[in-house]
Motif scaffolding. Structure first.
Motif, short mmCIF file in Angstrom:
data_model
loop_
_atom_site.label_atom_id
_atom_site.label_comp_id
_atom_site.label_asym_id
_atom_site.label_seq_id
_atom_site.Cartn_x
_atom_site.Cartn_y
_atom_site.Cartn_z
N GLU A 62 -12.61 -44.65 -1.96
CA GLU A 62 -12.87 -44.34 -3.31
C GLU A 62 -13.39 -45.77 -4.05
O GLU A 62 -14.46 -45.58 -4.81
N ALA A 73 -12.98 -34.92 -5.59
CA ALA A 73 -14.46 -34.37 -5.58
C ALA A 73 -14.74 -33.83 -6.83
O ALA A 73 -14.02 -33.12 -7.36
N THR A 117 -11.08 -32.78 1.30
CA THR A 117 -10.12 -32.37 0.59
C THR A 117 -9.91 -30.99 0.60
O THR A 117 -10.74 -30.15 0.69
N ARG A 124 -5.78 -34.34 0.85
CA ARG A 124 -7.03 -35.28 0.58
C ARG A 124 -6.84 -36.34 1.85
O ARG A 124 -5.87 -37.23 1.75
N GLN A 183 -13.49 -29.27 0.83
CA GLN A 183 -14.74 -30.19 0.22
C GLN A 183 -14.66 -31.52 1.42
O GLN A 183 -13.52 -32.03 1.74
N GLU A 185 -16.26 -35.14 1.40
CA GLU A 185 -16.86 -36.32 0.59
C GLU A 185 -17.34 -37.45 1.38
O GLU A 185 -16.82 -38.09 2.45
N VAL A 190 -21.17 -34.96 -2.08
CA VAL A 190 -19.95 -34.00 -1.80
C VAL A 190 -20.30 -32.77 -1.43
O VAL A 190 -21.17 -31.97 -2.04
N THR A 192 -19.24 -28.56 -0.12
CA THR A 192 -18.34 -27.85 -0.57
C THR A 192 -18.43 -26.72 0.55
O THR A 192 -19.57 -25.99 0.45
N ARG A 258 -24.09 -37.86 -5.20
CA ARG A 258 -23.26 -38.69 -5.82
C ARG A 258 -24.25 -39.38 -6.88
O ARG A 258 -23.68 -39.70 -7.95
#
Length: 259
Positions: A62, A73, A117, A124, A183, A185, A190, A192, A258
């Motif tokens: 992160e 996310a 996630t 996560r 999700q 990332e 990201v 889904t 992003r």
């Protein structure tokens, strides 16, 4: 009056027997303590150690990606319903993941390059390349099956994770229901997915479940017959065994860059 004569050999045998019983008891107690410590190490310490390491890796990713404090996310509001066809933006090739980037020392196959996630499971966890126990799974990471697709690409993005011990990230994947979001990332986007189907049990050698078009070669009728954008989660079942595999399939809903 008759005097009872006790032979020394009989007394010696009784003494040796008592000593043998006492020594045997001490051995059994010691073995029991050692086994208890092994169980504690396997079920508690490996979990604690792996979970802490995995959480730190998520935080490191992160920071590297510039994700706002608190992580997570972004919401994909306005998106509903799973589809085997991905949105147009997924045709943009994702950046080559860190696990595949070559260095002067060669690629680091255990380097995490994505975050998985699952809101329903409050999970996560980092995603790393490969399914090696020592280098990936035992660290509490989820492992990407080499040879399957990367997230957001046409085909099957297939992952494996421990169900028990070493962080056990997939401990409760059996609780997922159709429509639950998953999700993935990366540094660039990201992705889904929505849970679509669950195969409660199949052979550990059922490689069909991670093919580009996933379909069980053991449990006929489970899987898909058309190309799409798939996600596959696999883990061991029943719990505390590795005899069979539990499989969760999902389909791509959306991709959000992003930047």
């Amino acid at each position: 009056m008759r005097v009872l004569v006790v032979q020394h050999s009989s007394r010696r045998r009784r003494v040796l027997l008592r000593r043998g019983v006492w020594a045997g008891g001490e051995v059994l107690v010691t073995v029991g303590v050692v086994l208890l410590l092994l169980v504690v190490h396997q079920l508690w310490w490996t979990n604690r150690q792996a979970k802490v390491g995995a959480e730190r890796k998520v935080e490191a990713l992160e920071r590297e990606w510039g994700v706002p404090e608190g992580g997570g996310a972004p919401d994909d509001s306005g998106t509903s319903g799973a589809s085997s066809a991905a949105p147009e933006e997924t045709d943009v090739p994702p950046r080559q993941p860190a696990a595949r980037r070559a260095t002067s020392a060669g690629p680091d196959w255990s380097q995490a390059y994505a975050i998985l996630t699952i809101p329903r499971l409050h999970l996560r966890v980092p995603v790393a390349e490969g399914t090696s126990k020592q280098n990936v799974l035992n660290k509490g990471y989820v492992g990407h099956y080499s040879g399957t697709q990367q997230p957001g690409r046409a085909g099957n993005f297939a992952l494996a994770g421990h169900r028990n011990t070493h962080g056990e990230p997939f401990r409760y994947v059996n609780r997922l229901d159709r429509g639950d979001e998953v999700q993935v990332e990366t540094e660039d986007a990201v992705y889904t997915y929505a849970v679509d189907r669950i195969l409660a049990q199949t052979s550990a050698r059922d490689t069909g479940v991670i093919r580009a078009v996933p379909s069980s070669t053991v449990r006929h009728g489970y899987g898909y017959s058309e190309p799409g954008y798939y996600l596959t989660l696999t883990t061991c079942t029943p719990e505390y065994t590795s005899k069979y595999r539990l499989v969760v399939w999902g389909k791509l809903l959306s991709m959000r860059p992003r930047h």
